[in-house]
Design a protein around this motif. Structure first.
Motif, mmCIF file in Angstrom:
data_model
loop_
_atom_site.group_PDB
_atom_site.id
_atom_site.type_symbol
_atom_site.label_atom_id
_atom_site.label_comp_id
_atom_site.label_asym_id
_atom_site.label_seq_id
_atom_site.Cartn_x
_atom_site.Cartn_y
_atom_site.Cartn_z
ATOM 1 N N ARG A 32 0.850 -1.187 0.000
ATOM 2 C CA ARG A 32 0.000 0.000 0.000
ATOM 3 C C ARG A 32 0.884 1.235 0.000
ATOM 4 O O ARG A 32 2.066 1.159 0.377
ATOM 5 C CB ARG A 32 -0.974 0.011 1.186
ATOM 6 C CG ARG A 32 -0.331 -0.107 2.543
ATOM 7 C CD ARG A 32 -1.357 0.000 3.666
ATOM 8 N NE ARG A 32 -1.627 1.390 4.026
ATOM 9 C CZ ARG A 32 -2.713 1.797 4.661
ATOM 10 N NH1 ARG A 32 -3.655 0.942 4.978
ATOM 11 N NH2 ARG A 32 -2.886 3.065 4.968
ATOM 12 N N PRO A 33 0.352 2.394 -0.404
ATOM 13 C CA PRO A 33 1.198 3.583 -0.560
ATOM 14 C C PRO A 33 1.617 4.246 0.750
ATOM 15 O O PRO A 33 2.518 5.084 0.748
ATOM 16 C CB PRO A 33 0.328 4.527 -1.399
ATOM 17 C CG PRO A 33 -1.068 4.095 -1.130
ATOM 18 C CD PRO A 33 -1.005 2.611 -0.943
ATOM 19 N N THR A 34 0.974 3.927 1.850
ATOM 20 C CA THR A 34 1.364 4.475 3.149
ATOM 21 C C THR A 34 1.548 3.319 4.130
ATOM 22 O O THR A 34 1.028 2.222 3.917
ATOM 23 C CB THR A 34 0.304 5.437 3.704
ATOM 24 O OG1 THR A 34 -0.957 4.757 3.794
ATOM 25 C CG2 THR A 34 0.143 6.663 2.811
ATOM 26 N N ARG A 35 2.267 3.568 5.212
ATOM 27 C CA ARG A 35 2.494 2.532 6.206
ATOM 28 C C ARG A 35 1.174 2.179 6.913
ATOM 29 O O ARG A 35 0.252 2.990 6.984
ATOM 30 C CB ARG A 35 3.551 2.967 7.211
ATOM 31 C CG ARG A 35 3.253 4.285 7.931
ATOM 32 C CD ARG A 35 4.458 4.763 8.724
ATOM 33 N NE ARG A 35 4.218 6.049 9.386
ATOM 34 C CZ ARG A 35 4.440 7.222 8.821
ATOM 35 N NH1 ARG A 35 4.864 7.292 7.571
ATOM 36 N NH2 ARG A 35 4.219 8.349 9.501
ATOM 37 N N TYR A 36 1.123 0.967 7.407
ATOM 38 C CA TYR A 36 -0.080 0.520 8.101
ATOM 39 C C TYR A 36 -0.252 1.255 9.431
ATOM 40 O O TYR A 36 0.700 1.844 9.967
ATOM 41 C CB TYR A 36 -0.042 -0.992 8.323
ATOM 42 C CG TYR A 36 -0.407 -1.777 7.089
ATOM 43 C CD1 TYR A 36 -1.736 -1.895 6.692
ATOM 44 C CD2 TYR A 36 0.570 -2.370 6.305
ATOM 45 C CE1 TYR A 36 -2.081 -2.605 5.549
ATOM 46 C CE2 TYR A 36 0.236 -3.085 5.154
ATOM 47 C CZ TYR A 36 -1.095 -3.196 4.785
ATOM 48 O OH TYR A 36 -1.434 -3.886 3.647
ATOM 49 N N LEU A 37 -1.464 1.202 9.946
ATOM 50 C CA LEU A 37 -1.823 1.931 11.158
ATOM 51 C C LEU A 37 -1.746 1.008 12.373
ATOM 52 O O LEU A 37 -2.391 -0.043 12.410
ATOM 53 C CB LEU A 37 -3.237 2.509 11.016
ATOM 54 C CG LEU A 37 -3.399 3.524 9.879
ATOM 55 C CD1 LEU A 37 -4.863 3.734 9.553
ATOM 56 C CD2 LEU A 37 -2.735 4.837 10.236
ATOM 57 N N ASP A 38 -0.977 1.415 13.355
ATOM 58 C CA ASP A 38 -0.789 0.615 14.568
ATOM 59 C C ASP A 38 -1.883 0.916 15.588
ATOM 60 O O ASP A 38 -2.449 2.021 15.613
ATOM 61 C CB ASP A 38 0.571 0.924 15.193
ATOM 62 C CG ASP A 38 1.734 0.469 14.338
ATOM 63 O OD1 ASP A 38 1.587 -0.550 13.636
ATOM 64 O OD2 ASP A 38 2.786 1.137 14.356
ATOM 65 N N PRO A 39 -2.153 -0.035 16.484
ATOM 66 C CA PRO A 39 -3.105 0.244 17.570
ATOM 67 C C PRO A 39 -2.493 1.262 18.534
ATOM 68 O O PRO A 39 -1.268 1.383 18.649
ATOM 69 C CB PRO A 39 -3.277 -1.120 18.248
ATOM 70 C CG PRO A 39 -2.015 -1.859 17.938
ATOM 71 C CD PRO A 39 -1.593 -1.397 16.567
ATOM 72 N N TYR A 40 -3.351 1.990 19.214
ATOM 73 C CA TYR A 40 -2.843 2.945 20.209
ATOM 74 C C TYR A 40 -3.853 3.091 21.332
ATOM 75 O O TYR A 40 -5.053 2.831 21.174
ATOM 76 C CB TYR A 40 -2.581 4.319 19.577
ATOM 77 C CG TYR A 40 -3.810 5.178 19.428
ATOM 78 C CD1 TYR A 40 -4.164 6.114 20.400
ATOM 79 C CD2 TYR A 40 -4.653 5.029 18.335
ATOM 80 C CE1 TYR A 40 -5.304 6.896 20.284
ATOM 81 C CE2 TYR A 40 -5.803 5.805 18.203
ATOM 82 C CZ TYR A 40 -6.118 6.731 19.175
ATOM 83 O OH TYR A 40 -7.257 7.494 19.061
ATOM 84 N N LYS A 41 -3.346 3.503 22.471
ATOM 85 C CA LYS A 41 -4.190 3.854 23.618
ATOM 86 C C LYS A 41 -3.703 5.164 24.209
ATOM 87 O O LYS A 41 -2.501 5.429 24.245
ATOM 88 C CB LYS A 41 -4.141 2.770 24.694
ATOM 89 C CG LYS A 41 -5.025 1.575 24.419
ATOM 90 C CD LYS A 41 -5.316 0.815 25.700
ATOM 91 C CE LYS A 41 -4.465 -0.409 25.816
ATOM 92 N NZ LYS A 41 -4.846 -1.232 26.999
ATOM 93 N N THR A 42 -4.639 5.980 24.642
ATOM 94 C CA THR A 42 -4.333 7.239 25.316
ATOM 95 C C THR A 42 -4.674 7.088 26.791
ATOM 96 O O THR A 42 -5.787 6.661 27.129
ATOM 97 C CB THR A 42 -5.131 8.399 24.702
ATOM 98 O OG1 THR A 42 -4.664 8.639 23.372
ATOM 99 C CG2 THR A 42 -4.983 9.668 25.514
ATOM 100 N N SER A 43 -3.743 7.434 27.650
ATOM 101 C CA SER A 43 -3.965 7.293 29.084
ATOM 102 C C SER A 43 -4.880 8.400 29.608
ATOM 103 O O SER A 43 -4.674 9.583 29.311
ATOM 104 C CB SER A 43 -2.635 7.338 29.828
ATOM 105 O OG SER A 43 -2.846 7.378 31.229
ATOM 106 N N ALA A 44 -5.848 7.994 30.404
ATOM 107 C CA ALA A 44 -6.740 8.969 31.041
ATOM 108 C C ALA A 44 -6.037 9.729 32.153
ATOM 109 O O ALA A 44 -6.569 10.726 32.657
ATOM 110 C CB ALA A 44 -7.972 8.261 31.599
ATOM 111 N N ASP A 45 -4.832 9.288 32.530
ATOM 112 C CA ASP A 45 -4.110 9.930 33.628
ATOM 113 C C ASP A 45 -3.291 11.134 33.181
ATOM 114 O O ASP A 45 -2.780 11.880 34.022
ATOM 115 C CB ASP A 45 -3.183 8.912 34.305
ATOM 116 C CG ASP A 45 -3.956 7.801 34.996
ATOM 117 O OD1 ASP A 45 -5.084 8.065 35.448
ATOM 118 O OD2 ASP A 45 -3.428 6.672 35.071
#
Length: 366
Positions: free
Chosen positions: A273-286
């Protein structure tokens, strides 16, 4: 007022890759709201719209995407209509209502806050716009980036704090060609591919306590001998939604191991694909500024509830910057389908939440 203004957004067609007219519209609205605005070229005749306002020490980022997904409707999808408090039209909730909310909420900002805004192209396809944005370093100085995606939001108290990732894997399964009248002289790649696909069910998918399990599904299965023969090869396209800890290379290794267990000759690789794949992420509520946003939601709607998107979006790309990214949009439905809608009251509420958050951020110690 919101009904009329949102209608003006929806009336402009912006189906990939033809976002230019809508990009120019958004660009003009940002100029009118007092932003310093620039274009960021992504491809010929396609550009992101970047804008900045204020000179405070706390920088808040907002991101929206300009493109929509083509649909087949029984009525004009660019002639929005309202019924029971819902505005219907292509892009109504995904995500022109969110774009409107960003612009409305940032028309006036507190003196000690800086607001950075970006509207990107190509979110619905390969995330070319957000990839260009991230690689350029835009938002790298922001303390938070807010994206008004509808996603899995069901109520005003729902706040998106992450998303699963995704990769596509292509497996070419081999056999031996033979005349269809004498199939016993060869080895059908189709039969081998069926055995291979059955073995994929044995792959142990990782489980995340917030996101749930990863996912594997077959998106394409193709084989054709092109004559009266049994096919020598078959192609299987595998879609893998990933959770924290899973990588594209590890997913490929799992599929290779499945082929080995089945005794199948196969070439396995990430689908190009023309762009890199999308990794999972989490944002901390802290994180303090994230906690402040959750406090605002709590004040307005009660205890916030975190959700984690089951599929990918530009938020995954933005999270590569190491900046906290959250999803908080209006309430709507039928995105990517006929009769897409957004609740107008929820759009007004979204504007109010953004405004209150900016006012709250202005009170943070520097």
């Amino acid at each position: 007022m919101i009904r009329e203004e949102l209608s003006s957004h929806v009336e402009i067609a912006s189906v990939y890759p033809n976002e230019r007219e809508y990009a120019e519209f958004v660009e003009q609205r940002l100029h009118e709201a007092g932003f310093d605005v620039q274009r960021q070229k992504v491809e010929e005749d396609r550009f992101n719209v970047l804008a900045r306002k204020g000179d405070g020490e706390t920088t808040v980022g907002f991101y929206g995407h300009l493109d929509t997904v083509a649909g087949s409707w029984d009525r004009n999808q660019y002639d929005p209509w309202v019924s029971d408090g819902r505005l219907y039209g292509l892009g109504a909730c995904d995500m022109k209502a969110g774009n409107l909310a960003i612009i409305r909420a940032t028309e006036e900002i507190p003196e000690n806050v800086t607001v950075e805004v970006a509207f990107g192209v190509d979110e619905e396809y390969y995330s070319k716009g957000s990839t260009k944005l991230v690689d350029s370093g835009w938002f790298s100085g922001a303390e938070i980036v807010i994206v008004p995606e509808v996603g899995d939001k069901k109520s005003h108290s729902d706040v998106g704090l992450g998303r699963r990732g995704r990769v596509s894997i292509e497996a070419t399964v081999f056999g031996t060609a033979a005349h269809a009248a004498r199939p016993h002289e060869g080895e059908s790649a189709i039969r081998n591919a069926i055995t291979f696909v059955d073995e994929l069910d044995a792959i142990e998918l990782a489980v995340d306590e917030d996101m749930g399990a990863g996912q594997l599904t077959i998106r394409r299965f193709h084989a054709d001998a092109g004559s009266l023969s049994i096919p020598r090869k078959a192609s299987v396209l595998i879609d893998r939604h990933t959770v924290i800890g899973e990588t594209g290379d590890a997913c490929v290794s799992q599929v290779e191991a499945a082929a080995d267990r089945a005794g199948i000759d196969a070439d396995v690789e990430l689908f190009d694909r023309p762009t890199r794949y999308l990794d999972p992420y989490k944002t901390s509520a802290d994180v303090p500024i994230v906690s402040r946003f959750l406090d605002v939601v709590d004040e307005r709607h009660g205890s916030p509830s975190a959700f984690y998107g089951q599929s990918v979006a530009d938020e995954n790309r933005l999270a590569e910057l190491g900046v906290p990214v959250i999803s908080y949009g209006p309430i709507g439905g039928n995105e990517h389908a006929e009769n897409e809608w957004v609740d107008l009251e929820s759009v007004a509420e979204l504007v109010g939440t953004y405004e209150q958050f900016l006012a709250s951020v202005s009170e943070l110690p520097t």
